[in-house]
Design an enzyme around this catalytic site. Structure first.
Site, PDB file in Angstrom:
ATOM      1  N   LYS A  57       0.841  -1.203   0.000  1.00  0.00           N
ATOM      2  CA  LYS A  57       0.000   0.000   0.000  1.00  0.00           C
ATOM      3  C   LYS A  57       0.873   1.249   0.000  1.00  0.00           C
ATOM      4  O   LYS A  57       0.692   2.162  -0.791  1.00  0.00           O
ATOM      5  CB  LYS A  57      -0.875  -0.025   1.246  1.00  0.00           C
ATOM      6  CG  LYS A  57      -1.495   1.303   1.662  1.00  0.00           C
ATOM      7  CD  LYS A  57      -2.452   1.159   2.815  1.00  0.00           C
ATOM      8  CE  LYS A  57      -1.854   1.492   4.144  1.00  0.00           C
ATOM      9  NZ  LYS A  57      -1.580   2.905   4.382  1.00  0.00           N
ATOM     10  N   ASP A  80       4.195   0.336  12.437  1.00  0.00           N
ATOM     11  CA  ASP A  80       2.983  -0.316  11.904  1.00  0.00           C
ATOM     12  C   ASP A  80       2.857  -1.764  12.363  1.00  0.00           C
ATOM     13  O   ASP A  80       1.808  -2.371  12.185  1.00  0.00           O
ATOM     14  CB  ASP A  80       2.976  -0.272  10.367  1.00  0.00           C
ATOM     15  CG  ASP A  80       2.804   1.143   9.862  1.00  0.00           C
ATOM     16  OD1 ASP A  80       3.001   1.371   8.656  1.00  0.00           O
ATOM     17  OD2 ASP A  80       2.500   2.030  10.672  1.00  0.00           O
ATOM     18  N   ILE A  86       7.331   6.846  17.563  1.00  0.00           N
ATOM     19  CA  ILE A  86       6.947   7.615  16.379  1.00  0.00           C
ATOM     20  C   ILE A  86       5.652   8.399  16.574  1.00  0.00           C
ATOM     21  O   ILE A  86       5.583   9.593  16.309  1.00  0.00           O
ATOM     22  CB  ILE A  86       6.786   6.676  15.143  1.00  0.00           C
ATOM     23  CG1 ILE A  86       8.004   5.779  14.965  1.00  0.00           C
ATOM     24  CG2 ILE A  86       6.467   7.490  13.893  1.00  0.00           C
ATOM     25  CD1 ILE A  86       9.204   6.403  14.329  1.00  0.00           C
ATOM     26  N   ARG A 138      -8.676  -1.089   4.513  1.00  0.00           N
ATOM     27  CA  ARG A 138      -7.857   0.000   3.957  1.00  0.00           C
ATOM     28  C   ARG A 138      -6.475  -0.504   3.610  1.00  0.00           C
ATOM     29  O   ARG A 138      -5.838  -0.004   2.689  1.00  0.00           O
ATOM     30  CB  ARG A 138      -7.720   1.135   4.997  1.00  0.00           C
ATOM     31  CG  ARG A 138      -8.885   2.052   5.109  1.00  0.00           C
ATOM     32  CD  ARG A 138      -8.504   3.279   5.914  1.00  0.00           C
ATOM     33  NE  ARG A 138      -7.271   3.879   5.388  1.00  0.00           N
ATOM     34  CZ  ARG A 138      -6.518   4.725   6.095  1.00  0.00           C
ATOM     35  NH1 ARG A 138      -6.877   5.068   7.326  1.00  0.00           N
ATOM     36  NH2 ARG A 138      -5.426   5.231   5.584  1.00  0.00           N
TER      37      ARG A 138
HETATM   38  C1  EPZ Z   1       3.883   6.835   6.808  1.00  0.00           C
HETATM   39  O1  EPZ Z   1       3.040   7.830   7.357  1.00  0.00           O
HETATM   40  C2  EPZ Z   1       3.004   5.614   6.582  1.00  0.00           C
HETATM   41  N1  EPZ Z   1       1.947   5.956   5.627  1.00  0.00           N
HETATM   42  C3  EPZ Z   1       2.398   5.153   7.912  1.00  0.00           C
HETATM   43  O2  EPZ Z   1       1.669   3.964   7.670  1.00  0.00           O
HETATM   44  C4  EPZ Z   1       3.541   4.842   8.878  1.00  0.00           C
HETATM   45  O3  EPZ Z   1       2.985   4.506  10.136  1.00  0.00           O
HETATM   46  C5  EPZ Z   1       4.450   6.072   9.025  1.00  0.00           C
HETATM   47  O4  EPZ Z   1       4.929   6.492   7.729  1.00  0.00           O
HETATM   48  C6  EPZ Z   1       5.673   5.791   9.881  1.00  0.00           C
HETATM   49  O5  EPZ Z   1       6.378   4.715   9.346  1.00  0.00           O
HETATM   50  C7  EPZ Z   1       2.242   6.004   4.319  1.00  0.00           C
HETATM   51  O6  EPZ Z   1       3.371   5.790   3.898  1.00  0.00           O
HETATM   52  C8  EPZ Z   1       1.104   6.337   3.411  1.00  0.00           C
HETATM   53  P1  EPZ Z   1       5.589  10.193   9.097  1.00  0.00           P
HETATM   54  P2  EPZ Z   1       3.543   9.361   7.450  1.00  0.00           P
HETATM   55  O7  EPZ Z   1       5.419  11.526   8.443  1.00  0.00           O
HETATM   56  O8  EPZ Z   1       4.512   9.650   6.380  1.00  0.00           O
HETATM   57  C9  EPZ Z   1       5.926  13.502  12.372  1.00  0.00           C
HETATM   58  C10 EPZ Z   1      -0.197   2.569   7.680  1.00  0.00           C
HETATM   59  O9  EPZ Z   1      -0.801   1.955   8.563  1.00  0.00           O
HETATM   60  N2  EPZ Z   1       5.651  14.546  11.382  1.00  0.00           N
HETATM   61  O10 EPZ Z   1       6.755   9.342   8.714  1.00  0.00           O
HETATM   62  O11 EPZ Z   1       2.333  10.233   7.560  1.00  0.00           O
HETATM   63  C11 EPZ Z   1       4.721  12.617  12.665  1.00  0.00           C
HETATM   64  O12 EPZ Z   1       3.856  13.255  13.592  1.00  0.00           O
HETATM   65  C12 EPZ Z   1       0.251   3.997   7.891  1.00  0.00           C
HETATM   66  O13 EPZ Z   1       0.110   2.080   6.554  1.00  0.00           O
HETATM   67  C13 EPZ Z   1       5.801  15.892  11.772  1.00  0.00           C
HETATM   68  O14 EPZ Z   1       6.134  16.186  12.918  1.00  0.00           O
HETATM   69  O15 EPZ Z   1       4.289   9.346   8.843  1.00  0.00           O
HETATM   70  C14 EPZ Z   1       5.365  11.380  13.237  1.00  0.00           C
HETATM   71  O16 EPZ Z   1       5.638  11.594  14.621  1.00  0.00           O
HETATM   72  C15 EPZ Z   1      -0.132   4.488   9.264  1.00  0.00           C
HETATM   73  N3  EPZ Z   1       5.565  16.870  10.864  1.00  0.00           N
HETATM   74  C16 EPZ Z   1       6.698  11.313  12.494  1.00  0.00           C
HETATM   75  O17 EPZ Z   1       6.867  12.569  11.839  1.00  0.00           O
HETATM   76  C17 EPZ Z   1       5.215  16.604   9.570  1.00  0.00           C
HETATM   77  O18 EPZ Z   1       5.043  17.557   8.777  1.00  0.00           O
HETATM   78  C18 EPZ Z   1       6.739  10.255  11.414  1.00  0.00           C
HETATM   79  O19 EPZ Z   1       5.547  10.380  10.672  1.00  0.00           O
HETATM   80  C19 EPZ Z   1       5.079  15.238   9.180  1.00  0.00           C
HETATM   81  C20 EPZ Z   1       5.299  14.231  10.106  1.00  0.00           C
END
Ligand code: EPZ
Length: 431
Positions: A27, A318, A340, A411
């Site tokens: 995905k 995840d 995370i 999803r």
């Molecule tokens: C990706 O989400 C995945 N989704 C998530 O999978 C996964 O849990 C996550 O990465 C962590 O591995 C997709 O790839 C579509 P992040 P993402 O930005 O990119 C902080 C699933 O179940 N952050 O890497 O949205 C955030 O709060 C989903 O498949 C900021 O602070 O996650 C978090 O603490 C759930 N500011 C950390 O970064 C920002 O502007 C990592 O989040 C963006 C993120």
């Protein structure tokens, strides 16, 4: 949103499951590839695409932008961006799909303009977008906020290459700025990027279509800006879903005498395989399969292991929920440190109500003592991965369990009940 439920019968404490599960395409690999179509002047085919709800949401976003996507056959989709005529992301859908934020970089890079709503947060955390807004400004764009929408315009309608140091490693922010850099003026250097396999897969495909990106899979990525990309008939083959692989491996360790997980990429799951082996699970690691054979042991013979979730190649956040269910069944005390997301341990109340011995120290830390007998009950899976964790809990619990809002599982897991039924699970979907 459909209100399907699962009714799942217990395995009565035996490792009754056996057989093979074929892993679907990832995905989190196919979503950025779909968003990258904004950078193309021609169309391209994607294969091994998982038929999941998030694909439907992305298709809705495409419709709003004028991009066509046609299903050729099972798992094969043709994307045609010729009709792309808008730079505003649909509000309704983006509230339901956080990943829609991946479109922001390519749209701003292509049009020099972008309008998008604050993407939906969800139960796992606030999901801020400060990295996106800061990065666009560094590339010469102005950001205005009006009634919960962001209006971004690039100076002279063209993004400028920039040096961006991410203060946290973010998967979708890394993907977004790689794609923004493809059409920006000059070079963009991204530091402290995410190193997930899905990012390497995206960059390999973009480079094969004319992009000039180096460093994917390392902490620093450089992108030389150029023109629109051309696939010239190249096909994107979706890499196997490492989170689905890990989910079924954990299920197998607890519930199966023999389980073959095929069509997967073991290299992407080194940390989970190491931890399960440390805990006493025997796993045969093949080229594109993982085997649990003669898993005679009682789960109480496995020993506790502590985990800390971490960006790739560390323990994936995840897989934290499925792994916590595993830890309730093994012997000893484990510490789980979720680094995370601040909301990603919220579901543990449900496991405690089933009889698990879990102590929450704060939003990020829990200790689990095992083994504990769980009792089946009605459960509300709040996100994709917790939903699957509850399926595992239902199988090892005594009695029958009901899992509500199965939409979340749909999803991220393709044909989940067929795959489970083939292993011997008694599961019914009712809507
Ligand atoms: C990706 O989400 C995945 N989704 C998530 O999978 C996964 O849990 C996550 O990465 C962590 O591995 C997709 O790839 C579509 P992040 P993402 O930005 O990119 C902080 C699933 O179940 N952050 O890497 O949205 C955030 O709060 C989903 O498949 C900021 O602070 O996650 C978090 O603490 C759930 N500011 C950390 O970064 C920002 O502007 C990592 O989040 C963006 C993120």
């Amino acid at each position: 949103m459909k209100k399907d439920k699962f009714i799942i019968q217990s395995l009565d404490g035996q490792k009754k499951l056996s057989g093979e599960v074929k892993i679907s395409g990832a995905k989190n690999a196919v979503l950025p590839i779909m968003a990258s179509s904004v950078l193309f002047e021609d169309n391209f085919l994607m294969t091994n695409v998982p038929e999941i709800e998030d694909l439907n949401r992305m298709t809705e976003i495409f419709a709003g932008l004028g991009i066509k996507i046609n299903k050729q056959s099972q798992g094969e989709y043709f994307i045609d961006p010729h009709g792309l005529n808008k730079f505003e992301i649909d509000e309704e859908t983006s509230k339901r799909l956080r990943a829609s934020v991946i479109f922001t970089g390519p749209l701003l890079a292509r049009f020099g303009e972008l309008i998008f709503p604050h993407p939906g947060g969800c139960v796992i955390g606030a999901r801020p977008i400060d990295l996106f807004l800061d990065g666009f400004q560094k590339m010469g764009a102005k950001v205005q906020v009006r009634d919960d929408k962001y209006f971004v315009t690039a100076k002279d309608k063209k993004l400028q290459g920039a040096n961006i140091f991410f203060k946290v490693q973010s998967v979708t922010a890394t993907e977004t700025f790689i794609m923004a850099g493809v059409l920006a003026e000059g070079e963009t250097i991204l530091k402290n990027v995410a190193m997930e396999p899905e990012i390497v897969s995206l960059v390999d495909f973009l480079n094969s279509c004319g992009a000039n990106i180096t460093g994917a899979g390392t902490p620093t990525i450089r992108i030389m800006g150029g023109n629109l990309l051309k696939s010239d008939g190249k096909v994107y083959q979706t890499i196997p879903d490492r989170i689905e692989t890990g989910s079924f491996l954990i299920l197998g360790a607890l519930c199966a005498e023999n389980l073959r997980v095929s069509n997967c990429e073991p290299k992407h799951l080194g940390i989970l395989i190491e931890l399960l082996k440390d805990s006493g699970v025997e796993i045969e690691v093949g080229q594109d399969y993982l085997n649990i054979i003669n898993n005679k042991k009682q789960n109480s013979e496995f020993k506790s292991v502590s985990i800390k979730t971490h960006e790739y190649p560390g323990f994936p956040t995840d897989l934290q929920a499925p792994f916590v269910v595993y830890l309730t069944q093994v012997t000893g005390e484990s510490l789980v440190f979720e680094t995370i997301f601040e909301g990603r341990l919220n579901y543990t109340d449900n496991l405690k109500m089933m009889g698990a011995d879990i102590k929450m120290w704060d939003a990020h830390r829990a200790t689990i003592k095992g083994p504990n007998v769980l009792k089946g009950r009605e459960l509300d899976g709040p996100d994709i991965r917790t939903g699957f964790a509850f399926v595992i809990a239902a199988l090892i619990a005594k009695g029958e369990s009901i899992i509500n809002n199965v939409y979340y599982i749909d999803r991220g897991y393709e044909n989940v009940e067929e795959k489970l039924r083939q292993l011997g699970v008694d599961i019914k979907r009712i809507n």
